[in-house]
Design a protein around this motif. Structure first.
Motif, PDB file in Angstrom:
ATOM      1  N   GLN A  38      -8.641  56.771  60.529  1.00 25.27           N
ATOM      2  CA  GLN A  38      -8.149  56.056  59.359  1.00 25.27           C
ATOM      3  C   GLN A  38      -7.429  54.760  59.697  1.00 25.27           C
ATOM      4  O   GLN A  38      -7.542  53.774  58.978  1.00 25.27           O
ATOM      5  CB  GLN A  38      -7.250  56.972  58.514  1.00 25.27           C
ATOM      6  CG  GLN A  38      -7.924  58.208  57.988  1.00 25.27           C
ATOM      7  CD  GLN A  38      -9.243  57.914  57.271  1.00 25.27           C
ATOM      8  OE1 GLN A  38     -10.177  58.709  57.286  1.00 25.27           O
ATOM      9  NE2 GLN A  38      -9.346  56.757  56.644  1.00 25.27           N
ATOM     10  N   ASN A  39      -6.684  54.754  60.789  1.00 25.22           N
ATOM     11  CA  ASN A  39      -5.988  53.512  61.138  1.00 25.22           C
ATOM     12  C   ASN A  39      -6.982  52.420  61.521  1.00 25.22           C
ATOM     13  O   ASN A  39      -6.796  51.251  61.191  1.00 25.22           O
ATOM     14  CB  ASN A  39      -5.000  53.744  62.287  1.00 25.22           C
ATOM     15  CG  ASN A  39      -3.638  54.120  61.771  1.00 25.22           C
ATOM     16  OD1 ASN A  39      -3.468  55.182  61.219  1.00 25.22           O
ATOM     17  ND2 ASN A  39      -2.674  53.237  61.906  1.00 25.22           N
ATOM     18  N   ILE A  40      -8.045  52.825  62.222  1.00 27.19           N
ATOM     19  CA  ILE A  40      -9.063  51.837  62.580  1.00 27.19           C
ATOM     20  C   ILE A  40      -9.718  51.304  61.314  1.00 27.19           C
ATOM     21  O   ILE A  40      -9.943  50.099  61.151  1.00 27.19           O
ATOM     22  CB  ILE A  40     -10.111  52.442  63.525  1.00 27.19           C
ATOM     23  CG1 ILE A  40      -9.493  52.678  64.899  1.00 27.19           C
ATOM     24  CG2 ILE A  40     -11.317  51.514  63.659  1.00 27.19           C
ATOM     25  CD1 ILE A  40     -10.427  53.338  65.890  1.00 27.19           C
ATOM     26  N   GLU A  41     -10.014  52.222  60.386  1.00 24.85           N
ATOM     27  CA  GLU A  41     -10.716  51.814  59.167  1.00 24.85           C
ATOM     28  C   GLU A  41      -9.866  50.889  58.302  1.00 24.85           C
ATOM     29  O   GLU A  41     -10.326  49.837  57.852  1.00 24.85           O
ATOM     30  CB  GLU A  41     -11.103  53.072  58.382  1.00 24.85           C
ATOM     31  CG  GLU A  41     -11.979  52.805  57.179  1.00 24.85           C
ATOM     32  CD  GLU A  41     -12.427  54.084  56.480  1.00 24.85           C
ATOM     33  OE1 GLU A  41     -11.839  55.159  56.746  1.00 24.85           O
ATOM     34  OE2 GLU A  41     -13.353  54.016  55.675  1.00 24.85           O
ATOM     35  N   SER A  42      -8.613  51.295  58.045  1.00 27.96           N
ATOM     36  CA  SER A  42      -7.820  50.563  57.059  1.00 27.96           C
ATOM     37  C   SER A  42      -6.994  49.431  57.660  1.00 27.96           C
ATOM     38  O   SER A  42      -6.803  48.395  57.023  1.00 27.96           O
ATOM     39  CB  SER A  42      -6.881  51.528  56.332  1.00 27.96           C
ATOM     40  OG  SER A  42      -5.893  51.986  57.224  1.00 27.96           O
ATOM     41  N   ASP A  43      -6.460  49.620  58.867  1.00 32.91           N
ATOM     42  CA  ASP A  43      -5.550  48.628  59.427  1.00 32.91           C
ATOM     43  C   ASP A  43      -6.205  47.702  60.437  1.00 32.91           C
ATOM     44  O   ASP A  43      -5.620  46.682  60.792  1.00 32.91           O
ATOM     45  CB  ASP A  43      -4.362  49.332  60.109  1.00 32.91           C
ATOM     46  CG  ASP A  43      -3.363  49.863  59.088  1.00 32.91           C
ATOM     47  OD1 ASP A  43      -2.315  50.368  59.496  1.00 32.91           O
ATOM     48  OD2 ASP A  43      -3.660  49.777  57.878  1.00 32.91           O
ATOM     49  N   LEU A  44      -7.377  48.055  60.920  1.00 30.18           N
ATOM     50  CA  LEU A  44      -8.043  47.178  61.878  1.00 30.18           C
ATOM     51  C   LEU A  44      -9.259  46.534  61.227  1.00 30.18           C
ATOM     52  O   LEU A  44      -9.287  45.319  61.009  1.00 30.18           O
ATOM     53  CB  LEU A  44      -8.441  47.975  63.125  1.00 30.18           C
ATOM     54  CG  LEU A  44      -9.148  47.179  64.235  1.00 30.18           C
ATOM     55  CD1 LEU A  44      -8.264  46.043  64.722  1.00 30.18           C
ATOM     56  CD2 LEU A  44      -9.524  48.082  65.407  1.00 30.18           C
ATOM     57  N   LEU A  45     -10.252  47.354  60.898  1.00 35.70           N
ATOM     58  CA  LEU A  45     -11.503  46.787  60.376  1.00 35.70           C
ATOM     59  C   LEU A  45     -11.294  46.071  59.048  1.00 35.70           C
ATOM     60  O   LEU A  45     -11.767  44.947  58.859  1.00 35.70           O
ATOM     61  CB  LEU A  45     -12.551  47.898  60.220  1.00 35.70           C
ATOM     62  CG  LEU A  45     -12.968  48.601  61.518  1.00 35.70           C
ATOM     63  CD1 LEU A  45     -13.984  49.694  61.221  1.00 35.70           C
ATOM     64  CD2 LEU A  45     -13.546  47.602  62.511  1.00 35.70           C
ATOM     65  N   ALA A  46     -10.590  46.736  58.136  1.00 34.09           N
ATOM     66  CA  ALA A  46     -10.401  46.127  56.807  1.00 34.09           C
ATOM     67  C   ALA A  46      -9.563  44.863  56.898  1.00 34.09           C
ATOM     68  O   ALA A  46      -9.844  43.868  56.223  1.00 34.09           O
ATOM     69  CB  ALA A  46      -9.739  47.128  55.863  1.00 34.09           C
ATOM     70  N   GLN A  47      -8.553  44.868  57.741  1.00 31.67           N
ATOM     71  CA  GLN A  47      -7.695  43.686  57.869  1.00 31.67           C
ATOM     72  C   GLN A  47      -8.459  42.541  58.532  1.00 31.67           C
ATOM     73  O   GLN A  47      -8.300  41.377  58.159  1.00 31.67           O
ATOM     74  CB  GLN A  47      -6.444  44.024  58.678  1.00 31.67           C
ATOM     75  CG  GLN A  47      -5.474  44.937  57.948  1.00 31.67           C
ATOM     76  CD  GLN A  47      -4.933  44.296  56.682  1.00 31.67           C
ATOM     77  OE1 GLN A  47      -4.535  43.134  56.682  1.00 31.67           O
ATOM     78  NE2 GLN A  47      -4.945  45.026  55.590  1.00 31.67           N
ATOM     79  N   VAL A  48      -9.248  42.850  59.542  1.00 33.89           N
ATOM     80  CA  VAL A  48     -10.052  41.792  60.182  1.00 33.89           C
ATOM     81  C   VAL A  48     -11.096  41.266  59.199  1.00 33.89           C
ATOM     82  O   VAL A  48     -11.336  40.066  59.123  1.00 33.89           O
ATOM     83  CB  VAL A  48     -10.706  42.327  61.477  1.00 33.89           C
ATOM     84  CG1 VAL A  48     -11.720  41.336  62.011  1.00 33.89           C
ATOM     85  CG2 VAL A  48      -9.642  42.605  62.535  1.00 33.89           C
ATOM     86  N   ALA A  49     -11.711  42.178  58.440  1.00 38.53           N
ATOM     87  CA  ALA A  49     -12.722  41.746  57.462  1.00 38.53           C
ATOM     88  C   ALA A  49     -12.109  40.814  56.424  1.00 38.53           C
ATOM     89  O   ALA A  49     -12.746  39.851  55.981  1.00 38.53           O
ATOM     90  CB  ALA A  49     -13.334  42.967  56.778  1.00 38.53           C
ATOM     91  N   THR A  50     -10.849  41.086  56.063  1.00 39.12           N
ATOM     92  CA  THR A  50     -10.160  40.234  55.072  1.00 39.12           C
ATOM     93  C   THR A  50      -9.999  38.810  55.600  1.00 39.12           C
ATOM     94  O   THR A  50      -9.918  37.853  54.827  1.00 39.12           O
ATOM     95  CB  THR A  50      -8.775  40.824  54.745  1.00 39.12           C
ATOM     96  OG1 THR A  50      -8.919  42.192  54.398  1.00 39.12           O
ATOM     97  CG2 THR A  50      -8.114  40.096  53.600  1.00 39.12           C
ATOM     98  N   MET A  51      -9.939  38.675  56.922  1.00 38.54           N
ATOM     99  CA  MET A  51      -9.742  37.354  57.515  1.00 38.54           C
ATOM    100  C   MET A  51     -10.976  36.474  57.368  1.00 38.54           C
ATOM    101  O   MET A  51     -10.889  35.258  57.497  1.00 38.54           O
ATOM    102  CB  MET A  51      -9.431  37.505  59.017  1.00 38.54           C
ATOM    103  CG  MET A  51      -8.160  38.268  59.316  1.00 38.54           C
ATOM    104  SD  MET A  51      -6.723  37.397  58.729  1.00 38.54           S
ATOM    105  CE  MET A  51      -6.910  35.875  59.585  1.00 38.54           C
ATOM    106  N   PHE A  52     -12.131  37.096  57.139  1.00 36.02           N
ATOM    107  CA  PHE A  52     -13.365  36.296  57.053  1.00 36.02           C
ATOM    108  C   PHE A  52     -13.483  35.676  55.662  1.00 36.02           C
ATOM    109  O   PHE A  52     -14.328  36.047  54.850  1.00 36.02           O
ATOM    110  CB  PHE A  52     -14.583  37.179  57.380  1.00 36.02           C
ATOM    111  CG  PHE A  52     -14.702  37.471  58.840  1.00 36.02           C
ATOM    112  CD1 PHE A  52     -14.050  38.555  59.407  1.00 36.02           C
ATOM    113  CD2 PHE A  52     -15.454  36.647  59.674  1.00 36.02           C
ATOM    114  CE1 PHE A  52     -14.153  38.811  60.774  1.00 36.02           C
ATOM    115  CE2 PHE A  52     -15.563  36.903  61.031  1.00 36.02           C
ATOM    116  CZ  PHE A  52     -14.911  37.987  61.581  1.00 36.02           C
ATOM    117  N   GLU A  53     -12.585  34.758  55.408  1.00 34.05           N
ATOM    118  CA  GLU A  53     -12.569  34.039  54.138  1.00 34.05           C
ATOM    119  C   GLU A  53     -12.839  32.567  54.434  1.00 34.05           C
ATOM    120  O   GLU A  53     -12.490  32.081  55.509  1.00 34.05           O
ATOM    121  CB  GLU A  53     -11.190  34.167  53.477  1.00 34.05           C
ATOM    122  CG  GLU A  53     -10.849  35.576  53.001  1.00 34.05           C
ATOM    123  CD  GLU A  53     -11.558  35.931  51.728  1.00 34.05           C
ATOM    124  OE1 GLU A  53     -11.741  37.135  51.488  1.00 34.05           O
ATOM    125  OE2 GLU A  53     -11.957  35.016  50.995  1.00 34.05           O
TER     126      GLU A  53
END
Lengths: 375, 303, 234
Positions: free
Chosen positions: A252-267
């Motif tokens: 869950q930490n990888i999913e929500s705090d790593l992948l999701a946060q990095v994905a948010t950066m692709f703006e």
């Protein structure tokens, strides 16, 4: 340092502090006595009375009575069984089981009820001062002041309040865990019939769930930690807990705090916003909102730079010099702004908690203010 | 202080007993409380985008939507979070949503009952078991969050009164977290909003239907929740200010112009007055502290 | 041998939790593990209470300094347990009034509710409220703008502290709110920018770093490399 670990203080200063404490206590007691004498006007209109005293809680009685009704019902296996259902006793019916509930009312309702009882005693429900709850308000107020007395200095009254809260809290968590989790999920699984008969009559159970022995066994091993001789047995439930947490958090930490946060950066770093014109259908043909576009683009860029520079700061495998050092320095600035914002929010939170406590003292206890119309 | 007659004012100020600072803070907070309590006046509030997002997320749901509200706080944080909880329940009531209340904090259980009783009270259109239900507390923190995501009835086999979920009409069809239309967490710390994002909301992202999530959090936790907004969270109420902004939005919806807003729905707005003076005092103390510091440094350099 | 078995147990349980995230048919396993975990968490509260009782009774019997307070703790703890287990003052469930213990343990008016409402709740709230005073004292004594980093921290704190209350609105009310080129300078908007941009970036980076750290630590536990949670082997 003294025996109790507090710094040694000049005896003259200590005596002066004690005298000041006595004076403050005397002033507070005098103010409380004055408050009790002055009283408050409760109720309105004809029902208004002046109530001497404060910190009172009023309750209205509500009598409850129940009668049993035996009926035949079909069980899950199709057989007919006799069941006993309880329902509220009808007016005039003698209840088999009864009790009285006391519901809190406002001081205005108490004053109105006193007036109503004076006019027609038989019909009006009883509204009276609840001495247990009033004692509770006073106890809460005195405990609040006891804790606040720590600001003056550590003292036996504060220690007493601390002891009370430690005991109550530990007991509270234990009882809530017992009734809300252990009874339905453990007792209800292993001894469902007994649990249903004596503790949870609403329990619906398909029979004994022997898997309940697993957490029971682990729990017994956990309780072995109380004894030095067998405390080593506690490593098994501990391993179970740590393993569960590790497995849960790994994913869950990888999913929500790593992948999701990095994905948010692709703006997009270049954001083009259009003005929202009143009555217009399509914003794409509207004039460009230059201020909004530059602001949004700058925000995206600052966020990207910030994330990368803070990550650079926390990357200790490379020496912080040259480009990495420069990025780390920028990261420190971002972190200082983050901590400054955290400090501001923390102050906000603490002051709100203090405000809530003082509201309790001024409203529920001293009746100096009445924002919610309780008295 | 009397044994240093040649000490400058700033130096004496530097050695001030901290209890004078405590007294200043007490007056800064107590005074406005009494003033607001007597006058009933509050400051106007304008909603920030994060709070507006939280409001809109609940507002745009169709009437009768299923709202899971997690009261993840205890009385120690109720000063900040109770107004949020009250606001959320009030908003859901105005929108006629179905409210499912639960908590992962043992001391949060009575707060659910008190909030529901205070807001819903004797509203005849809101019946227990049909429009709102109190599921109470379950131990396990993230374990419960994980379990409700997969098998809700197993996590909460009965409500707080011991009634099996199968006998509660509004629990029909609820098998997992994604069966709800929105998740609201009023969060004081661990477990709370952050864990709900990790264990509750994130799995729904991969299930193809993101569960809308709104949180109210304490001042301490709010900065840690910001990165989740707006992708993983629809909105966030940050500290008592966020609560006050949300209250103003809900009250604007609930009350007609000129109508009096019930005092119970202005709790956070009332607390903004002591906030103002408390914050001003903090800024003043920091400024004075730095004036003393730099004056002392300059004096030291001169000597 | 025991430590090895415990480490294997941790690995098995952890791997089950990881697998159930990816394999739907195995979800029932994860549900079972989590269910046992929740019950174990509740038993941990019982352990906590029992440990409290043990430590304080030891202190009382040894007549250590402050043993009187321990006696108060023990008495209050036992009273809480007693009224909570027996649901003193809490009426039975109206659907089952013949079962004395069927009612809500926290029913308003009951003894357990009284302890929560008038003892636990106000004291814990006030303990947290004390921090407001200490934050003020610490700010006066320790917050010094000694270098660039400290100036940034203090400046941000000022903007957030003032921007989140009405005084911030008043101080910069002269800046036009409808002019997007300058309205961002209003304190309330500045504090929003600080939270949404700078705090967002800093916290996000820390979150990413922590997530990587948790993943590494969890993996070490799952493969049995990290056994520090089992204590020393002495």
């Amino acid at each position: 340092m003294s025996q109790l670990g507090t710094p040694m203080v000049d005896p003259a200063v200590e005596r002066r502090a004690n005298r000041m404490m006595m004076v403050i206590l005397a002033v507070v007691c005098a103010l409380l006595a004055l408050r009790a004498v002055v009283g408050s006007s409760v109720g309105s209109g004809d029902a208004a009375v002046t109530e001497h005293g404060f910190g009172l809680v009023y309750v209205q009685e509500a009598k409850k009575g129940f009668v049993a009704e035996d009926a035949k019902e079909k069980a899950a296996d199709g057989t007919e069984v006799e069941v006993r259902r309880w329902k509220p006793a009808a007016p005039g019916q003698t209840p088999e089981i009864s009790w009285t509930e006391w519901n809190e009312v406002t001081a205005g309702e108490w004053a109105a009820a006193q007036r109503a009882r004076a006019d027609a005693p038989a019909s009006a429900p009883l509204v009276t001062v609840s001495w247990p709850r009033t004692a509770g308000v006073w106890f809460a107020a005195l405990m609040t002041l006891a804790v606040l007395s720590f600001l003056w200095r550590d003292n036996p009254v504060y220690k007493l309040a601390e002891s009370v809260v430690v005991g109550v809290s530990a007991g509270y968590w234990m009882i809530v865990a017992t009734w809300d989790t252990l009874v339905p999920k453990l007792a209800g699984a292993l001894v469902p019939a007994w649990t249903k008969a004596h503790l949870m009559p609403s329990l619906e159970s398909a029979g004994v769930d022997w898997w309940g022995l697993v957490p029971l066994g682990l729990g017994m091993l956990l309780l072995c930690r109380l004894s030095a001789r067998v405390s080593w047995l506690g490593i098994f439930p501990l391993a179970f807990v740590v393993g569960t947490f590790a497995g849960l958090r790994f994913v869950q930490n990888i999913e929500s705090d790593l992948l999701a946060q990095v994905a948010t950066m692709f703006e997009p770093l270049v954001v083009v916003k259009h003005q929202v014109l009143a009555g217009a259908d399509a914003t794409a043909t509207a004039p460009i909102d230059w201020a909004g576009s530059i602001g949004a683009s700058l925000s995206a860029l600052l966020i990207l730079v910030g994330v990368l520079s803070v990550l650079a700061y926390f990357f200790f495998s490379l020496e912080h010099k040259g480009a990495v050092g420069g990025a780390a320095r920028v990261g420190i600035w971002y972190l200082m702004i983050t901590f400054g914002a955290s400090f501001g929010f923390t102050v906000m939170g603490r002051i709100a908690l203090l405000a809530a406590r003082l509201e309790f003292l001024f409203d529920d206890w001293l009746w100096l203010i009445d924002p919610s119309g309780k008295h | 202080m009397s044994d240093r007659p040649n000490e400058s004012f700033l130096a004496r100020l530097d050695r001030i007993d901290r209890r004078w600072i405590f007294l200043m803070m007490a007056i800064a907070v107590a005074g406005p409380i009494i003033w607001v309590g007597v006058t009933g006046r509050t400051f106007p509030e304008t909603a920030t985008p994060a709070v507006q997002g939280a409001f809109d997320a609940i507002e745009r749901l169709p009437e009768g939507s299923k709202v899971l509200v997690s009261f993840d706080f205890d009385p120690a944080s109720a000063g900040e979070l109770q107004p949020m909880a009250t606001g959320f329940i009030h908003h859901c009531q105005l929108r006629k949503h179905r409210i499912y209340a639960m908590t992962l904090w043992a001391p949060g259980s009575p707060l659910i009952g008190a909030t529901l009783a205070d807001v819903i009270g004797n509203d005849p259109s809101y019946r227990y078991g049909e429009n709102f239900v109190d599921l109470g507390f379950q131990a396990g923190n993230e374990g419960v969050m994980k379990q409700v995501g997969v098998d809700f009835p197993k996590a909460f086999p009965n409500d707080s009164k011991g009634t099996p979920l199968a006998r509660i009409p509004m629990m029909q069809g609820i098998t997992r977290l994604s069966d709800f239309d929105i998740l609201i967490s009023v969060s004081a710390g661990y477990p709370g909003g952050k864990e709900w994002v990790q264990y509750g909301v994130s799995p729904t992202l991969t299930q193809g239907h993101r569960l809308p999530f709104v949180a109210g959090s304490t001042g301490v936790q709010t900065p840690q929740m910001i990165p989740y907004y707006p992708v993983q969270m629809s909105g966030i109420l940050g500290a008592i200010k966020g609560a006050a902004e949300y209250e103003s939005l809900v009250n604007a919806k609930a009350t007609a112009p000129g109508e009096t807003v019930p005092a119970k729905y202005q709790e956070a707005q009332r607390r903004m007055a002591p906030q103002l003076f408390g914050h001003s005092l903090m800024v003043g103390l920091i400024l004075v502290g730095n004036v003393i510091f730099f004056a002392g440094r300059r004096k030291g350099a001169a000597e | 041998m025991g430590r090895n078995a415990a480490a294997v147990l941790a690995s098995i349980v952890g791997l089950v939790m990881v697998l159930t995230a990816f394999a739907r048919p195995l979800e029932f396993l994860g549900t079972a593990v989590v269910d046992w975990f929740n019950v174990l968490a509740a038993i941990a509260f019982v352990l906590g209470g029992a440990n409290l009782l043990k430590m304080n009774l030891l202190k009382i019997s040894a007549r250590d300094a402050g043993w009187g307070y321990s006696a108060v703790t023990v008495c209050v703890f036992l009273v809480t347990i007693g009224v909570g287990l027996l649901k003193i003052g809490a009426h039975p469930d109206p659907l089952h009034p013949d079962v004395a213990l069927s009612g809500d343990k926290e029913a308003v008016g009951g003894a357990f509710w009284w302890l929560y409402e008038y003892a636990m709740s106000p004291i814990t709230s006030t303990l947290f409220a004390l921090l407001a005073f200490y934050v003020a004292s610490a700010a006066f004594r320790a917050f010094r703008a000694k270098n660039t980093a400290a100036i940034l921290l203090l400046g941000t704190a000022f903007i957030v502290l003032l921007g989140r209350v009405y005084v911030g609105v008043l101080l910069t009310s002269w800046i036009p709110a409808d002019n997007a080129w300058v309205s961002w300078l209003r304190l309330e908007n500045l504090s929003g920018i600080i939270m949404g941009v700078f705090n967002n970036a800093g916290t996000r980076a820390m979150m990413i770093g922590i997530a990587i750290g948790i993943a590494a630590t969890s993996l070490k536990i799952l493969v049995g490399l990290d056994r520090s949670y089992l204590g020393s082997s002495d």
